[in-house]
Design a protein around this motif. Structure first.
Motif, PDB file in Angstrom:
ATOM      1  N   ASN A 175       8.091  -4.401   4.820  1.00  0.00           N
ATOM      2  CA  ASN A 175       7.865  -3.700   3.562  1.00  0.00           C
ATOM      3  C   ASN A 175       7.176  -4.586   2.526  1.00  0.00           C
ATOM      4  OD1 ASN A 175       8.040  -1.447   1.937  1.00  0.00           O
ATOM      5  ND2 ASN A 175      10.221  -1.704   1.446  1.00  0.00           N
ATOM      6  N   TYR A 176       6.294  -3.986   1.738  1.00  0.00           N
ATOM      7  CA  TYR A 176       5.596  -4.682   0.653  1.00  0.00           C
ATOM      8  C   TYR A 176       4.796  -5.889   1.152  1.00  0.00           C
ATOM      9  CZ  TYR A 176       8.468  -1.831  -2.418  1.00  0.00           C
ATOM     10  OH  TYR A 176       9.073  -0.777  -3.044  1.00  0.00           O
ATOM     11  N   ARG A 177       4.167  -5.724   2.336  1.00  0.00           N
ATOM     12  CA  ARG A 177       3.345  -6.824   2.849  1.00  0.00           C
ATOM     13  C   ARG A 177       1.922  -6.346   3.147  1.00  0.00           C
ATOM     14  NH1 ARG A 177       6.175  -9.625   7.818  1.00  0.00           N
ATOM     15  NH2 ARG A 177       4.370 -11.009   7.641  1.00  0.00           N
ATOM     16  N   ASN A 178       1.022  -7.335   3.221  1.00  0.00           N
ATOM     17  CA  ASN A 178      -0.318  -7.103   3.728  1.00  0.00           C
ATOM     18  C   ASN A 178      -0.288  -7.493   5.193  1.00  0.00           C
ATOM     19  OD1 ASN A 178      -2.961  -7.116   4.487  1.00  0.00           O
ATOM     20  ND2 ASN A 178      -3.687  -8.527   2.884  1.00  0.00           N
TER      21      ASN A 178
ATOM     22  N   GLY B 212      -3.927   1.052   2.660  1.00  0.00           N
ATOM     23  CA  GLY B 212      -2.487   0.934   2.835  1.00  0.00           C
ATOM     24  C   GLY B 212      -1.880   2.242   3.275  1.00  0.00           C
ATOM     25  N   ALA B 213      -0.564   2.220   3.459  1.00  0.00           N
ATOM     26  CA  ALA B 213       0.134   3.430   3.901  1.00  0.00           C
ATOM     27  C   ALA B 213       1.615   3.334   3.586  1.00  0.00           C
ATOM     28  CB  ALA B 213      -0.040   3.636   5.403  1.00  0.00           C
TER      29      ALA B 213
ATOM     30  N   MET C  54       6.192   0.426   3.019  1.00  0.00           N
ATOM     31  CA  MET C  54       4.875   0.585   2.389  1.00  0.00           C
ATOM     32  C   MET C  54       4.073  -0.701   2.546  1.00  0.00           C
ATOM     33  SD  MET C  54       6.374   2.439  -1.090  1.00  0.00           S
ATOM     34  CE  MET C  54       4.977   3.481  -1.534  1.00  0.00           C
ATOM     35  N   ILE C  55       2.929  -0.607   3.213  1.00  0.00           N
ATOM     36  CA  ILE C  55       2.173  -1.836   3.532  1.00  0.00           C
ATOM     37  C   ILE C  55       0.679  -1.667   3.252  1.00  0.00           C
ATOM     38  CG2 ILE C  55       3.745  -2.701   5.315  1.00  0.00           C
ATOM     39  CD1 ILE C  55       0.553  -0.874   6.284  1.00  0.00           C
TER      40      ILE C  55
ATOM     41  N   GLY D 159       0.821  -1.209   0.000  1.00  0.00           N
ATOM     42  CA  GLY D 159       0.000   0.000   0.000  1.00  0.00           C
ATOM     43  C   GLY D 159       0.844   1.243   0.000  1.00  0.00           C
ATOM     44  N   ALA D 160       0.184   2.382  -0.001  1.00  0.00           N
ATOM     45  CA  ALA D 160       0.901   3.653  -0.022  1.00  0.00           C
ATOM     46  C   ALA D 160       0.014   4.782   0.474  1.00  0.00           C
ATOM     47  CB  ALA D 160       1.383   3.983  -1.434  1.00  0.00           C
TER      48      ALA D 160
END
Lengths: 134, 134, 134, 134, 134, 134
Positions: free
Chosen positions: F67-70, F29-30, F11-12, B29-30
């Motif tokens: 990072n880059y995870r749900n 996400g954020a 970023m997740i 996400g972002a």
């Protein structure tokens, strides 16, 4: 194209005329953080766009004429809404005249464009840019 | 040329398709901090590029349609990688349509260019800019 | 200790009394970018310091009472210099009262400290912090 | 026009030659925070301006050649004032060459313009921008 | 507790001694953006933590003694690594002495704590804080 | 007290459970920009709070695990709302463990406090701070 910017700020009171301004029709104020960006296609003999110290000093002087004032009482702005975009142009014109009269040094004659940006908060701002010496 | 910008943000989930994306192929996400810059050669009769309050409100509304969503499930983006640069154009198009239908007021008909910038972190971002009303 | 902050801004006119203020004795103005930081030793049952959306909304409401005003004419500040540090405390007191009357929700009763910071430009600011509920 | 930027920094020592530089004629130093902005009229097949991870890595590599050095002793800059604007062009040229030799991937062949901005402090900076592949 | 901060910057060259510094053992340099935060439990009679204009001017003067220098040749730092954290303390000590000798005005005698923060880039910095007048 | 901070981001994707979260109950996400601040009363023999390069590298490694995870599917956070304040503590704990096992070098044994701050946008963030080695 090369460019160089310097940053200064000023703090003023003003009000706006016109229903579109809503609560900003009342006397209020703003801090404007000002970036002036000078542009030219080639650097001068010293490897500069413009003398950065001189540019910052001249900008400080120009903003000093506006700083700590109520712009509603400024004769030079009589009958005008001193919006952020209007002030960007007003500062552009003052800096262009300063360049014209040599206040930024002889090398500044090579400047071809300029952009003035005013941030009025962390979420809004305005700018004016144009060619110089037209 | 005059310009004025307003800033808002939105927070989404998405994933990318294509080996070039590496770990970003996974659902992640972002937060996107969005600046929309409106441009025109002359100010309107009130001394404005555009009504700043209205511009911020309309931007908030447009981003509200994307905020708190998983873009992988957004029908309008089906089969597309919702990269930062792609989203900059998507928001540009939505804002251009809003201007077209008068959502930013009659004065906004004088706008000639627009730029949308999305910062995805303190070290990266993307933008899309174009003429309006072509 | 956990903390959470939200950011908003307001724009006012004012002047100061006292030779120490130099040119700021004249009517001028400022944009104040306000951060309110809420603190507590443990999170609530939802994993929160405070409801971030509610906190931002309540802060916006409190600042709305000051926004677009000439503070020299504000009865609540009569006879006081509305310096940045003074305003930090004034906003602290308003937010503390809001917490007290439940405006930030029941969970906010767990807050133990608060800090209010006002940036008046990119180069200066002030803050006030204290324990809550004393 | 689409654009994408990545940010990195480097830290160097240097001095300047010429009376216009005043105290900066002495050996001193700077942290430069560098933004490289890549531009192209259309996105590539993956929906990208350029591979953002690769762009950031290549920029880090290029800056690594300058980082932690005394530029007065750098043979490649002999006889030149390594001003902020000069360095913006120097980094532009290195990145343009990297694109040319394929370091940013095959998709980067679609890039048409680039801008390199160096901030030397919170109040000053410089940039160089030009078309690519001329 | 009230606080007030002012921001200035300086630009120096230096090198470090010790294997832990890796490439930073070579002569390089940095821009340090400096925030000095002054603290006191109550405001003075003018509603101030300290005279903000005077504080900024005194900070500028103190940093002027370091600005545009090679700190490796500064007698006052002989045999020391002028790391960011070390310099934060060095500036703290100079400002504390300035307060002591009355350079910030009589009202500054009410200051009880101070914090000096140096940002060396957009991703790193250091600070030193302590009670005053001990 | 001395302190030093380093900045990185991750970023997740995630969603929240509980009516108080409103639209954030949906998968979104954020981007979190993370500052870790290390504190100690005296510098080590090299004049350091901690090895800044090593600290940044270790932080990058810790964030790489998120990072880059749900985060909804992360076993280590099962049954928890991964709010900004919760994640600040989660990163604090990971970094404290890294210090404990010597990942920041022998000198890091002198660290006495740490603060982890996550900014989730330009207008909101959260932090967790505590003593180390208790």
């Amino acid at each position: 194209m090369y460019s160089l910017f310097v940053r200064q700020h000023f703090m003023i009171a003003h009000s706006f005329t016109g229903e579109i301004f809503g609560p900003a029709q009342k006397l209020h104020g703003a801090t404007y953080v000002v970036d002036v960006e000078f542009r030219r296609p080639e650097l001068d003999g010293d490897g500069l766009v413009v003398d950065i110290g001189l540019a910052s000093e001249v900008l400080g002087g120009l903003l000093g004429e506006l700083n700590y004032r109520n712009l509603d009482e400024a004769p030079e702005f009589a009958g005008r809404n001193t919006t952020t975009e209007f002030l960007a142009k007003a500062i552009f014109d003052r800096m262009a005249a300063a360049i014209e009269r040599g206040a930024l040094g002889a090398g500044a004659s090579g400047l071809t464009e300029m952009k003035v940006t005013l941030k009025e908060s962390h979420v809004a701002g305005a700018s004016y840019e144009a060619a110089l010496g037209a």
